[in-house]
Design a protein around this motif. Structure first.
Motif, PDB file in Angstrom:
ATOM      1  N   VAL A 144       0.829  -1.210   0.000  1.00 16.95           N
ATOM      2  CA  VAL A 144       0.000   0.000   0.000  1.00 16.95           C
ATOM      3  C   VAL A 144       0.866   1.264   0.000  1.00 16.95           C
ATOM      4  O   VAL A 144       1.850   1.344   0.739  1.00 16.95           O
ATOM      5  N   LEU A 145       0.499   2.181  -0.807  1.00 12.47           N
ATOM      6  CA  LEU A 145       1.187   3.468  -0.870  1.00 12.47           C
ATOM      7  C   LEU A 145       0.955   4.207   0.446  1.00 12.47           C
ATOM      8  O   LEU A 145      -0.186   4.466   0.818  1.00 12.47           O
ATOM      9  N   PRO A 146       2.035   4.523   1.182  1.00 12.67           N
ATOM     10  CA  PRO A 146       1.843   5.165   2.492  1.00 12.67           C
ATOM     11  C   PRO A 146       1.483   6.640   2.320  1.00 12.67           C
ATOM     12  O   PRO A 146       1.820   7.261   1.322  1.00 12.67           O
ATOM     13  N   ASP A 147       0.794   7.168   3.317  1.00  8.76           N
ATOM     14  CA  ASP A 147       0.526   8.610   3.317  1.00  8.76           C
ATOM     15  C   ASP A 147       1.768   9.315   3.827  1.00  8.76           C
ATOM     16  O   ASP A 147       2.284   8.978   4.879  1.00  8.76           O
ATOM     17  N   GLU A 194      10.263   6.418   6.240  1.00  9.44           N
ATOM     18  CA  GLU A 194      11.278   5.468   6.699  1.00  9.44           C
ATOM     19  C   GLU A 194      10.707   4.165   7.245  1.00  9.44           C
ATOM     20  O   GLU A 194      11.228   3.081   6.978  1.00  9.44           O
ATOM     21  N   GLU A 195       9.637   4.282   8.004  1.00 11.92           N
ATOM     22  CA  GLU A 195       9.058   3.073   8.580  1.00 11.92           C
ATOM     23  C   GLU A 195       8.549   2.123   7.514  1.00 11.92           C
ATOM     24  O   GLU A 195       8.690   0.920   7.606  1.00 11.92           O
ATOM     25  N   TRP A 196       7.945   2.743   6.516  1.00 12.54           N
ATOM     26  CA  TRP A 196       7.389   1.952   5.410  1.00 12.54           C
ATOM     27  C   TRP A 196       8.505   1.276   4.616  1.00 12.54           C
ATOM     28  O   TRP A 196       8.379   0.136   4.192  1.00 12.54           O
ATOM     29  N   GLU A 227      16.281  -7.553   7.727  1.00 12.21           N
ATOM     30  CA  GLU A 227      15.720  -6.264   7.339  1.00 12.21           C
ATOM     31  C   GLU A 227      16.268  -5.795   5.990  1.00 12.21           C
ATOM     32  O   GLU A 227      17.477  -5.781   5.767  1.00 12.21           O
ATOM     33  N   GLY A 228      15.363  -5.441   5.134  1.00  8.29           N
ATOM     34  CA  GLY A 228      15.742  -4.903   3.832  1.00  8.29           C
ATOM     35  C   GLY A 228      15.046  -3.578   3.613  1.00  8.29           C
ATOM     36  O   GLY A 228      14.424  -3.035   4.536  1.00  8.29           O
ATOM     37  N   ARG A 229      15.142  -3.052   2.410  1.00 10.00           N
ATOM     38  CA  ARG A 229      14.505  -1.770   2.091  1.00 10.00           C
ATOM     39  C   ARG A 229      13.569  -1.930   0.898  1.00 10.00           C
ATOM     40  O   ARG A 229      13.916  -2.552  -0.096  1.00 10.00           O
ATOM     41  N   ARG A 230      12.395  -1.333   1.010  1.00 11.02           N
ATOM     42  CA  ARG A 230      11.450  -1.401  -0.105  1.00 11.02           C
ATOM     43  C   ARG A 230      11.920  -0.539  -1.281  1.00 11.02           C
ATOM     44  O   ARG A 230      12.573   0.485  -1.086  1.00 11.02           O
TER      45      ARG A 230
END
Length: 762
Positions: free
Chosen positions: A408-411, A427-429, A440-443
């Motif tokens: 989901v696209l974060p606000d 950052e959290e997303w 842990e990776g990065r989207r």
RNA sequence: GCCGAAGUGGCGGAACUGGCAGACGCGCCGGACUCAAAAUCCGGUUCCCUCCGGGGAGUGUGGGUUCGAUUCCCACCUUCGGCACCA
């Protein structure tokens, strides 16, 4: 088939509708209403291309979050669409920005990735080393960053691509199988840009390696007197190291990399630097100097060329500038010279002969090159579909598993573009576990090009509420391919190429049962306002809301199509729409009179009855086969004029009036429905389309045209049953004709039954 | 440069398969209705000449094919659109 899919290109909800929309959606509405009344089951859906730059820019302009602005715009636009009377199936409405929709963008991306049709590769971008951002071409001035003035460098940035080139040949060939206007097909052909020629290997002794070139003119191979590499060519670096002037070369390459393509093309004089190395012409072992020059482009052919200054304008210019030898190899008669055993061969034969020779000596082969490139679809913008990928230090780019979709696209607060992807700030997303190892990776923070959304939306319309799959194949195959697609020429290349690519790929994946999405395409023209193209900056935009208020939706619909052929550009004038309002009022009055006092009962054979049947035939043909929307209205006006002349008391008046109302319904559904009721009926929209009675179309007399030497001298009514001899006799008897036959000898008499007699006199 | 579309009255356009050029509408002119105006209705409206019968010219330009060309063929001009240092 009794099933029809009528589709107009879905709009960007960026503000309000303009006259271009009025045109497109009115055409679609007319066709779907026409088809329904002809007994077809018609799918006519609507949705919104709500992701992407137009919506995002509208949000930035108006201030606010793109989602709020977008959804508000959609609400307003839907209301206007309803007021215009466009009959869409609103239960099927979808919008690209809804997770229920873009979830399937992500799913389809994963399928294409799995099939090797989506991939990630480094691609050169302009990069400001000071601001650490990617710059758009427009942000680079004289090779410097627009913001800080730092010298821009070229950087290889990883980007996502769809392999459109895998279908280059098919995208070209299948144009033959679809009914699109020649001008649209031509644009696609240009865009795909197929050229036939040869790929030839030139050995480079210095590197102990061959460099391939692509040429459309293998016949001029003996005239190749030098060799040019694009500055970005991968072997340039090695040549620089061995070059006597590495500094100059390196500087040239750096500067060329940050120039825009247009800047390169616009350069007054050719530029380039000699590398000090030589290539071997495979056909005669001549040693030819290797240059680096930015008139050679890395992304076409192989990024290297054999330069034939005698027969190529650009190579010629370059040779003049740098004093390189020019050797003509084709004479005025088109035959080869200075080409050893090939001398005397016509150029076109020489092409094949030289390619054959190269083939047998292992130095080249026939080859095809395309202008079409793979579709880079990642965007460093916020308002788009997130690409479902997680980067893991150990596993690289890992697809998000299907069951975790949608991503989901974060606000986020600050969604404005700033060179790096705005999503990076969420950052959290961004932090997400690697789907393979859980570390842990990065989207992926880039989003998809909005053209991804529009490449398959017409499939989703068929099965819009499916939660288990983007669509059910059986349902999609039932409606598709789209029988009639309608949209502006501005989408002739991008959208219409991408959607065709998608369908071919989806067909190969077994997800759909057809290979072309849009069987018939109606390309509407631009709508101009009083001679100039409408634009917000000029402040001359008029929209349907004002017009509905002033003239009524039906007069607007009618006039929009009456202006001229809908597939050509047209000019909206207020005076014109006034005329249409007049016509509608006149129709009301006339139908009122007919309803009040016209005799009941079937219409007797008469001129008015025949005219009515003729009009049915014309309007039916105009809306069906011809798609000539302006002439159908003209035909209806003619019938109204006839009816008006005959008067409401005419025994055929009621039939004529009912027919006019029935035929005008696709254009003017509100007016038609009201008048239909006035005439004592109901539910016109559900009535079958009128059918012309062939027998009533037959005339018992016709107007015979009599010519003398091709010039019209008389015309009069004659019996349709008259024989050819009788026609000639009647023609000759005319006193007006006599005057021109006077004394002269008739050498020949041409008779066209039902039309004319032509006397040829000497 | 290559590819594509188009060029018709004052204007938007019509003429679909080679057969009446200008349908339909806008605008304009004249008339009716009205105290007047608007609205509406009727008539006219390609250009030139006319003794009012009619005659001539005319669909971007020049040629050609044909009894006959807006329509087909050749060459050219102009406008719009796409592609383009694409090898």
């Amino acid at each position: 088939t009794n099933v029809s899919y009528v589709l107009e290109m879905w709009p960007y909800p960026s503000g309000t509708l303009h006259m271009g929309h009025v045109l497109v959606y009115t055409i679609g509405d007319i066709l779907s209403r026409f088809r329904r009344r002809n007994g077809m089951t018609v799918l006519h859906p609507m949705g919104f291309d709500s992701f992407g730059l137009p919506a995002e820019n509208a949000a930035i302009r108006e201030g606010g979050h793109p989602r709020e602005i977008t959804e508000r715009n959609i609400t307003n636009i839907v209301a206007t669409m309803k007021r215009m009377g466009w009959g869409f199936d609103w239960d099927r409405m979808v919008s690209a920005h809804e997770p229920e929709y873009y979830r399937w963008d992500q799913w389809l991306f994963l399928k294409l990735l799995e099939a090797g049709l989506a991939y990630r590769k480094g691609s050169p971008v302009k990069w400001c080393p000071n601001d650490q951002v990617v710059l758009a071409n427009e942000q680079v001035h004289d090779g410097r960053c627009e913001y800080c003035g730092t010298e821009v460098v070229s950087k290889n940035l990883e980007q996502w691509f769809f392999k459109t080139t895998a279908y280059a040949d098919e995208l070209l060939d299948d144009l033959q199988n679809i009914e699109w206007a020649d001008r649209i097909k031509a644009m696609q052909r240009n865009w795909i840009g197929r050229s036939e020629g040869a790929e030839i290997q030139f050995p480079i002794a210095e590197l102990d390696e061959d460099i391939a070139v692509f040429t459309t003119r293998p016949d001029t191979l003996f005239g190749a007197t030098f060799f040019v590499l694009a500055p970005e060519h991968p072997l340039v670096e090695q040549l620089v190291e061995r070059s006597p002037n590495p500094g100059e070369l390196r500087e040239y390459v750096r500067k060329a990399a940050v120039k825009r393509g247009e800047e390169r093309a616009a350069a007054e004089e050719k530029t380039g630097v000699f590398t000090g190395a030589y290539a071997t012409n495979p056909v005669n072992d001549a040693q030819i100097p290797i240059w680096v020059a930015d008139y050679v482009l890395m992304d076409y052919g192989t990024g290297a060329i054999m330069a034939v200054p005698a027969h190529d304008e650009r190579d010629g210019e370059f040779a003049e500038r740098f004093d390189l030898p020019i050797v003509p190899v084709i004479d005025e008669d088109g035959k080869l010279v200075n080409s050893a055993q090939f001398d005397g061969l016509p150029a076109d034969e020489a092409k094949d002969a030289i390619v054959d020779w190269l083939g047998t000596h292992g130095r080249g082969k026939a080859a095809v090159s395309f202008r079409l490139r793979d579709w880079g679809f990642s965007r460093q913008r916020y308002w788009g579909c997130p690409i479902p990928i997680v980067y893991c230090d150990d596993h690289g780019a890992v697809p998000v598993p299907e069951n975790e979709l949608p991503v989901v696209l974060p606000d986020i607060e600050d969604y404005k573009p700033k060179g790096i992807a705005p999503l990076a700030s969420a950052e959290e997303w961004v932090r997400a576990p690697c789907p393979i190892c859980g570390k842990e990776g990065r989207r992926e923070v880039e989003t998809m090009d909005t053209f991804v959304d529009s490449s398959w939306y017409f499939l989703r319309y068929c099965d819009p509420h499916n939660d288990d799959a983007p669509w059910d194949r059986e349902i999609v195959d039932w409606w598709n391919p789209v029988d009639q697609y309608i949209g502006g020429v501005d989408h002739a290349t991008m959208h219409l190429i991408y959607a065709r690519f998608f369908i071919k790929a989806l067909n190969d994946l077994g997800l759909v049962g057809f290979r072309e999405p849009f069987q018939r395409l109606f390309s509407n023209g631009w709508v101009q306002l009083r001679g100039t193209k409408m634009s917000k900056t000029k402040g001359n935009v008029i929209g349907p809301e004002d017009l509905i208020e002033e003239y009524g939706a039906d007069a607007v619909r009618l006039y929009m199509l009456f202006i001229g052929p809908a597939n050509e550009d047209m000019d909206w004038t207020d005076g014109g729409v006034d005329g249409m309002v007049r016509f509608v009022r006149r129709l009301y009055r006339l139908i009122g009179e007919v309803a009040e006092r016209a005799p009941q009962g079937s219409a007797p054979a008469s001129d008015l009855t025949r005219k009515t049947h003729e009009t049915i035939a014309r309007v039916t043909d105009d809306l069906g086969r011809r798609q000539s929307f302006n002439t159908a209205i003209a035909a209806l006006m003619e019938l109204v004029n006839e009816l008006s002349k005959a008067g409401a008391d005419d025994p055929a008046a009621r039939f004529a009036a009912e027919t006019v109302v029935s035929l005008i319904q696709p254009y003017a559904p509100h007016v038609a429905e009201e008048l239909w009721e006035a005439l004592g009926h109901e539910r016109l929209w559900a009535q079958p389309w009128p059918v012309a009675d062939e027998a009533q179309l037959v005339r018992d007399t016709f107007e015979l045209v009599v010519q003398v030497n091709g010039k019209v001298r008389d015309r009069f009514e004659v019996e349709a049953s008259a024989s050819e001899d009788e026609l000639v006799e009647r023609a000759r008897a005319s006193s007006r004709v006599q005057a021109h036959l006077d004394g002269a000898q008739v050498r020949k008499t041409i008779v066209v039954p039902g039309k004319l007699v032509n006397f040829v006199v000497g």
